[in-house]
Design a protein around this motif. Sequence first.
Motif, mmCIF file in Angstrom:
data_model
loop_
_atom_site.group_PDB
_atom_site.id
_atom_site.type_symbol
_atom_site.label_atom_id
_atom_site.label_comp_id
_atom_site.label_asym_id
_atom_site.label_seq_id
_atom_site.Cartn_x
_atom_site.Cartn_y
_atom_site.Cartn_z
ATOM 1 N N GLU A 1 0.832 -1.146 -0.157
ATOM 2 C CA GLU A 1 -0.126 -0.021 0.024
ATOM 3 C C GLU A 1 0.964 1.332 0.023
ATOM 4 O OE1 GLU A 1 -3.788 -1.211 2.682
ATOM 5 O OE2 GLU A 1 -2.041 -1.225 3.519
ATOM 6 N N ALA A 2 1.786 1.305 0.728
ATOM 7 C CA ALA A 2 2.780 2.200 1.108
ATOM 8 C C ALA A 2 3.190 2.663 -0.718
ATOM 9 C CB ALA A 2 3.672 2.373 1.915
ATOM 10 N N LEU A 3 4.014 1.585 -1.073
ATOM 11 C CA LEU A 3 4.627 1.652 -2.406
ATOM 12 C C LEU A 3 3.641 2.263 -3.589
ATOM 13 C CD1 LEU A 3 6.786 -1.372 -2.485
ATOM 14 C CD2 LEU A 3 7.456 0.647 -2.220
ATOM 15 N N SER A 4 2.280 1.556 -3.414
ATOM 16 C CA SER A 4 1.289 2.100 -4.242
ATOM 17 C C SER A 4 1.139 3.805 -4.098
ATOM 18 C CB SER A 4 -0.088 1.403 -4.085
ATOM 19 O OG SER A 4 -1.028 1.953 -4.942
ATOM 20 N N VAL A 5 0.781 4.142 -2.870
ATOM 21 C CA VAL A 5 0.466 5.662 -2.601
ATOM 22 C C VAL A 5 2.014 6.440 -2.958
ATOM 23 C CG1 VAL A 5 0.532 7.364 -0.753
ATOM 24 C CG2 VAL A 5 -0.745 5.369 -0.630
ATOM 25 N N ALA A 6 3.163 5.955 -2.713
ATOM 26 C CA ALA A 6 4.345 6.474 -3.282
ATOM 27 C C ALA A 6 4.295 6.804 -4.747
ATOM 28 C CB ALA A 6 5.415 5.799 -2.785
ATOM 29 N N ARG B 1 1.874 6.768 -6.822
ATOM 30 C CA ARG B 1 0.802 7.428 -7.093
ATOM 31 C C ARG B 1 1.383 9.026 -6.817
ATOM 32 N NH1 ARG B 1 -4.754 6.522 -4.661
ATOM 33 N NH2 ARG B 1 -5.239 8.374 -5.835
ATOM 34 N N LEU B 2 2.028 9.462 -5.715
ATOM 35 C CA LEU B 2 2.542 10.738 -5.354
ATOM 36 C C LEU B 2 3.580 11.223 -6.402
ATOM 37 C CD1 LEU B 2 2.461 10.637 -1.722
ATOM 38 C CD2 LEU B 2 1.241 12.012 -3.001
ATOM 39 N N TYR B 3 4.524 10.261 -6.626
ATOM 40 C CA TYR B 3 5.631 10.399 -7.688
ATOM 41 C C TYR B 3 5.003 10.754 -8.980
ATOM 42 C CZ TYR B 3 9.882 9.642 -10.310
ATOM 43 O OH TYR B 3 10.823 10.080 -11.070
ATOM 44 N N GLN B 4 3.836 10.207 -9.369
ATOM 45 C CA GLN B 4 3.415 10.701 -10.794
ATOM 46 C C GLN B 4 2.830 11.853 -11.150
ATOM 47 O OE1 GLN B 4 3.802 8.928 -13.555
ATOM 48 N NE2 GLN B 4 5.169 7.522 -12.161
ATOM 49 N N CYS B 5 2.126 12.434 -9.715
ATOM 50 C CA CYS B 5 1.481 13.719 -9.690
ATOM 51 C C CYS B 5 2.163 14.868 -9.242
ATOM 52 C CB CYS B 5 0.186 13.646 -9.216
ATOM 53 S SG CYS B 5 0.151 13.405 -7.492
ATOM 54 N N MET B 6 3.298 14.536 -8.629
ATOM 55 C CA MET B 6 3.945 15.621 -7.668
ATOM 56 C C MET B 6 4.937 16.288 -8.803
ATOM 57 S SD MET B 6 2.548 16.341 -4.768
ATOM 58 C CE MET B 6 3.782 17.101 -3.851
ATOM 59 N N PRO B 7 5.581 17.424 -8.501
ATOM 60 C CA PRO B 7 6.837 17.633 -9.062
ATOM 61 C C PRO B 7 8.021 16.691 -9.107
ATOM 62 C CG PRO B 7 5.781 19.450 -8.074
ATOM 63 C CD PRO B 7 5.449 18.486 -7.386
ATOM 64 N N GLU C 1 14.807 1.387 0.047
ATOM 65 C CA GLU C 1 15.294 0.375 -0.937
ATOM 66 C C GLU C 1 14.291 0.187 -1.873
ATOM 67 O OE1 GLU C 1 17.417 -3.852 -1.719
ATOM 68 O OE2 GLU C 1 17.585 -2.727 0.237
ATOM 69 N N ALA C 2 13.133 -0.001 -1.620
ATOM 70 C CA ALA C 2 11.970 -0.321 -2.742
ATOM 71 C C ALA C 2 11.912 0.864 -3.499
ATOM 72 C CB ALA C 2 10.831 -0.891 -2.087
ATOM 73 N N LEU C 3 11.588 1.869 -2.955
ATOM 74 C CA LEU C 3 11.260 3.223 -3.534
ATOM 75 C C LEU C 3 12.547 3.829 -4.341
ATOM 76 C CD1 LEU C 3 9.811 5.323 -0.817
ATOM 77 C CD2 LEU C 3 8.441 4.431 -2.592
ATOM 78 N N SER C 4 13.755 3.483 -4.048
ATOM 79 C CA SER C 4 14.885 3.840 -4.753
ATOM 80 C C SER C 4 14.993 3.249 -5.997
ATOM 81 C CB SER C 4 16.170 3.622 -3.924
ATOM 82 O OG SER C 4 16.618 2.215 -3.853
ATOM 83 N N LYS C 5 14.237 1.831 -6.116
ATOM 84 C CA LYS C 5 14.430 1.293 -7.403
ATOM 85 C C LYS C 5 13.268 1.738 -8.393
ATOM 86 C CE LYS C 5 16.019 -2.842 -5.363
ATOM 87 N NZ LYS C 5 15.752 -4.160 -4.801
ATOM 88 N N GLU C 6 12.274 2.664 -7.748
ATOM 89 C CA GLU C 6 11.078 3.018 -8.661
ATOM 90 C C GLU C 6 11.268 4.509 -9.044
ATOM 91 O OE1 GLU C 6 8.729 1.024 -9.978
ATOM 92 O OE2 GLU C 6 9.545 -0.627 -9.019
ATOM 93 N N ILE C 7 12.123 5.350 -8.406
ATOM 94 C CA ILE C 7 12.148 6.770 -8.521
ATOM 95 C C ILE C 7 13.417 7.028 -9.090
ATOM 96 C CG2 ILE C 7 12.333 8.948 -7.196
ATOM 97 C CD1 ILE C 7 10.069 7.630 -5.390
ATOM 98 N N GLN C 8 13.465 7.682 -9.947
ATOM 99 C CA GLN C 8 14.589 8.318 -10.771
ATOM 100 C C GLN C 8 15.604 9.319 -9.994
ATOM 101 O OE1 GLN C 8 13.222 10.124 -14.430
ATOM 102 N NE2 GLN C 8 12.610 8.114 -15.209
ATOM 103 N N ASN C 9 16.897 9.220 -10.227
ATOM 104 C CA ASN C 9 17.877 10.047 -9.758
ATOM 105 C C ASN C 9 18.204 10.082 -8.325
ATOM 106 O OD1 ASN C 9 18.791 10.880 -12.016
ATOM 107 N ND2 ASN C 9 16.986 12.362 -12.270
ATOM 108 N N TRP C 10 17.918 8.779 -7.464
ATOM 109 C CA TRP C 10 18.079 8.651 -6.040
ATOM 110 C C TRP C 10 19.441 8.227 -5.787
ATOM 111 C CZ3 TRP C 10 13.375 7.674 -2.925
ATOM 112 C CH2 TRP C 10 13.648 7.167 -1.432
ATOM 113 N N TYR C 11 19.947 9.093 -4.788
ATOM 114 C CA TYR C 11 21.361 9.033 -4.366
ATOM 115 C C TYR C 11 21.352 8.674 -2.748
ATOM 116 C CZ TYR C 11 22.406 10.817 -9.113
ATOM 117 O OH TYR C 11 22.493 10.775 -10.483
ATOM 118 N N VAL C 12 22.145 7.798 -2.337
ATOM 119 C CA VAL C 12 22.309 7.467 -1.197
ATOM 120 C C VAL C 12 23.758 8.022 -0.742
ATOM 121 C CG1 VAL C 12 22.758 5.480 0.717
ATOM 122 C CG2 VAL C 12 20.846 5.292 -1.204
ATOM 123 N N ILE C 13 23.916 8.775 0.311
ATOM 124 C CA ILE C 13 25.050 9.363 1.000
ATOM 125 C C ILE C 13 25.324 8.538 2.142
ATOM 126 C CG2 ILE C 13 26.275 11.295 2.020
ATOM 127 C CD1 ILE C 13 24.310 12.993 0.099
#
Length: 143
Positions: free
Chosen positions: A62-67, A69-75, A120-132
């Motif tokens: 559910e959290a990934l689904s919401v995330a 959806r937000l990624y699609q509609c937010m800047p 980790e799951a979100l970083s695979k779905e969202i572009q330009n994700w960097y871990v410091i």
Amino acid sequence: MDDLQQSLPDNIIKTMQTLQSELKKIEDLNGIANKYRDVLIIRYWISTVAAAFVDGIFLLEEALSVALRLYQCMPKPDYIFTFHCDYLSRIERIKKRELLCNQDDDISLVRDKKYRIILEALSKEIQNWYVIDTNNISPATTF
């Protein structure tokens, strides 16, 4: 209402309904939000969704689904940076600044692992994700 929702406490159901309503409002504002550029946002919606999973408001799916959806509609951010510090180092740092911490914070290993799972799951779905990795650098250097 499905079986899962029937088994949840009323406050969690109300929170889920509120989040769904807010998500709809965000989707409606999509055109306005996308007009702005060069914005730095700290603790973007990603941390809110991750916390909802960690706190048991959403299951991981559910959290990934919401995330998503937000990624699609937010800047879309140009970059997303997350700081990683292993659990034991993080606890040691927290203990050093104990007087500055909220004593009610859940700093358990279980909570830490759940955050790692969703990030980790979100970083695979969202572009330009960097871990410091902050394990070998001081907090002063990090910030």
